[in-house]
Design an enzyme around this catalytic site. Structure first.
Site, PDB file in Angstrom:
ATOM      1  N   SER A 125       0.835  -1.201   0.000  1.00 18.74           N
ATOM      2  CA  SER A 125       0.000   0.000   0.000  1.00 18.74           C
ATOM      3  C   SER A 125       0.869   1.250   0.000  1.00 18.74           C
ATOM      4  CB  SER A 125      -0.858  -0.032   1.270  1.00 18.74           C
ATOM      5  OG  SER A 125      -1.491   1.205   1.467  1.00 18.74           O
ATOM      6  N   TYR A 150      -2.372  -1.435  10.868  1.00 19.30           N
ATOM      7  CA  TYR A 150      -2.599  -1.916   9.493  1.00 19.30           C
ATOM      8  C   TYR A 150      -1.412  -1.549   8.597  1.00 19.30           C
ATOM      9  CZ  TYR A 150      -3.886  -1.661   4.621  1.00 19.30           C
ATOM     10  OH  TYR A 150      -3.838  -1.772   3.259  1.00 19.30           O
ATOM     11  N   LYS A 154       1.865  -3.877   6.558  1.00 20.06           N
ATOM     12  CA  LYS A 154       2.339  -3.832   5.161  1.00 20.06           C
ATOM     13  C   LYS A 154       3.852  -3.596   5.121  1.00 20.06           C
ATOM     14  CE  LYS A 154      -1.587  -4.713   3.357  1.00 20.06           C
ATOM     15  NZ  LYS A 154      -1.806  -6.047   2.771  1.00 20.06           N
TER      16      LYS A 154
END
Ligand code: WQD
Length: 335
Positions: A125, A150, A154
Site C-alpha cells: 500500500s 494496518y 504492510k
C-alpha cells in the site's frame, strides 16, 4: 496452463484479479475465509469468465489447513491479497491485524519454501510512504513510521519478503496500491463494504443511493489547491491487470531483482472536492455533503510516480476517473 493461487480471491481487488487471470489464460485456485467477502462472488466470477475457479474456504491463520492444501495442490505462483484492511479497526485490535496479516504471510511463505514455489506477489500500500516529502511519490521515497497497525503490517510484510528473498530462491514483487475504486464493467463484482464505509467512494455512492444521509468531507484546510486532501484513485480493473503483468514478469524470469517494488496508481492526484464534482457530473446527481474536521491519521496528498511500473512491467492505468466513478455508481445501483 500455469496455475495461480489467489488468496483473498473473493474480495474487492482479489475478485477482479481472478477475472483478469482467467481472461489471460491462467488456471486459478482461490483461498478465502469469507471474513470480508461473500461466497456468491464465486458464481459472479464464473458468470463473467464462463470458468469456475477452484475454491477452498481456508483461514490462513490455520497452519495445518494451509499445509494440507499444499499437499494436494501444486501452483506456479501466488498472489496474496488475504488480509484485514480497516485502518480504524487495526488501531482498536492490533493483534488481530498482526495475526491476520503477518502470521498468515509467514505460514504461506514457509509452505512455498518447502515446496519450491518461487513466485509471489504481495499486496502492499502507498500507506508505507506516509506523507511523502516529494510528489509524485517514487519507489525510492523513504518509508515513514506507520500511522496504524494496518500500515505497519504492510511494512513488516515487505521487510519479511526482502529478507527471505536473500536467503532463498523465492522471487517476489510488492505492489504498492494507491486508492483502488470502481467495479468490473459487467457490474457483477465490485466493492462490498460491511457496515458504514470508511473509504470515500463507497461513502459517496451510498449517499447518492440514499443509504447515508450526508457525506462528511474530512477537512478543507490542507495545503492543496482547494484545501481538501489529494489521492491517486485507480480503477480496480487497471489495478488487477498490474498483477497479471507482475506475475508474467516473474514466470518469464524477467525480474531484475528477487524482491521488487512497484507503485500502482494513475500518476494523477484528485482532491476530495474534485472527486465529488466529477461524481456529480458523471451521475447527474447532487451529492449532499458538509465540510467537517480532519480525520485522524490522514495525510494531505499522495499520488504515484508510475514510471517504474510503466517501464519495467509494461503496464499503465488506462481507465479514466470518470469511468471509475461511473462504474462505482452502476455497481451501487445494482446492490
Ligand atoms: C480518501 C480521502 C479522506 C471518507 C485508505 C487506507 C490506505 C488504503 C486505502 C487500504 C481522504 C477523504 C474519506 C469520507 C472523506 N489501503 N474522505 N470522507 O485514507 O487515502 O486510504 O484506504 O486498504 O491504506 O489508509 O482512503 O478512501 O478512506 O479516503 O472526506 O467519508 O477521502 O479524508 O482524504 P485513504 P479513503
Amino acid at each position: 496452463m500455469k496455475k495461480i493461487l489467489v488468496t483473498g480471491g473473493l474480495g474487492f481487488i482479489g475478485s477482479h484479479t481472478v477475472v483478469e487471470l482467467q481472461n489471460s489464460g491462467y488456471d486459478v485456485v482461490i483461498i478465502d475465509n469469507l471474513s470480508n467477502s461473500k461466497i456468491e462472488v464465486l458464481d459472479q466470477i464464473t458468470s463473467i469468465t464462463n470458468k469456475k475457479p477452484e475454491f477452498y474456504q481456508i483461514d490462513l491463520r490455520d497452519r495445518n489447513a494451509i499445509h494440507s492444501f499444499f499437499d494436494t495442490t501444486s501452483v506456479d505462483g501466488i498472489i496474496h491479497f488475504a488480509a484485514s484492511k480497516a485502518v480504524g479497526e487495526s488501531v482498536e485490535n492490533p493483534l488481530l491485524y498482526y495475526e491476520n496479516n503477518v502470521s498468515s504471510l509467514i505460514y504461506i511463505l514457509q509452505e512455498m519454501l518447502k515446496r519450491s514455489v518461487a513466485n509471489f506477489i504481495f499486496s502492499s500500500s502507498c500507506t508505507v510512504y506516509g506523507q511523502a516529502d516529494e510528489l509524485p511519490i517514487t519507489e525510492d521515497a523513504p518509508i515513514k513510521p506507520a500511522e496504524s497497525p494496518y500500515g505497519n503490517t504492510k511494512q513488516i510484510g515487505e521487510e519479511i519478503l526482502r529478507d527471505i528473498t536473500k536467503s532463498s530462491n523465492l522471487r517476489t514483487i510488492s505492489l504498492r496500491y494507491f486508492n483502488p475504486i470502481g467495479a468490473h464493467e459487467s457490474f457483477k463484482i465490485g466493492e462490498l463494504p460491511i457496515g458504514i464505509p470508511q473509504n470515500l467512494i463507497p461513502y459517496i455512492t451510498q449517499t447518492a443511493a440514499g443509504i447515508r444521509k450526508q457525506l462528511s468531507v474530512f477537512g478543507n484546510d490542507y495545503p492543496t489547491s482547494d484545501g481538501t486532501a489529494v489521492r491517486d484513485y485507480i480503477h480496480v480493473v487497471d489495478l488487477a491487470k498490474a498483477h497479471i503483468a507482475a506475475m508474467q514478469r516473474l514466470l518469464s524470469n524477467k525480474n531484475k531483482e528477487s524482491f521488487e517494488v512497484y507503485n500502482i496508481g494513475t500518476g494523477k492526484g484528485n482532491s476530495v472536492l474534485e472527486i465529488i464534482h466529477a461524481f456529480e457530473k458523471v451521475t447527474q446527481q447532487n451529492l449532499n455533503y458538509i465540510i467537517t474536521e480532519r480525520r485522524a491519521g490522514d495525510i494531505a496528498s499522495a499520488y504515484a510516480d508510475t514510471s517504474k511500473a510503466n517501464k519495467e512491467l509494461g503496464w499503465k492505468a488506462e481507465k479514466t476517473l470518470e469511468e471509475a466513478l461511473d462504474s462505482a455508481w452502476q455497481w451501487q445501483k445494482r446492490q
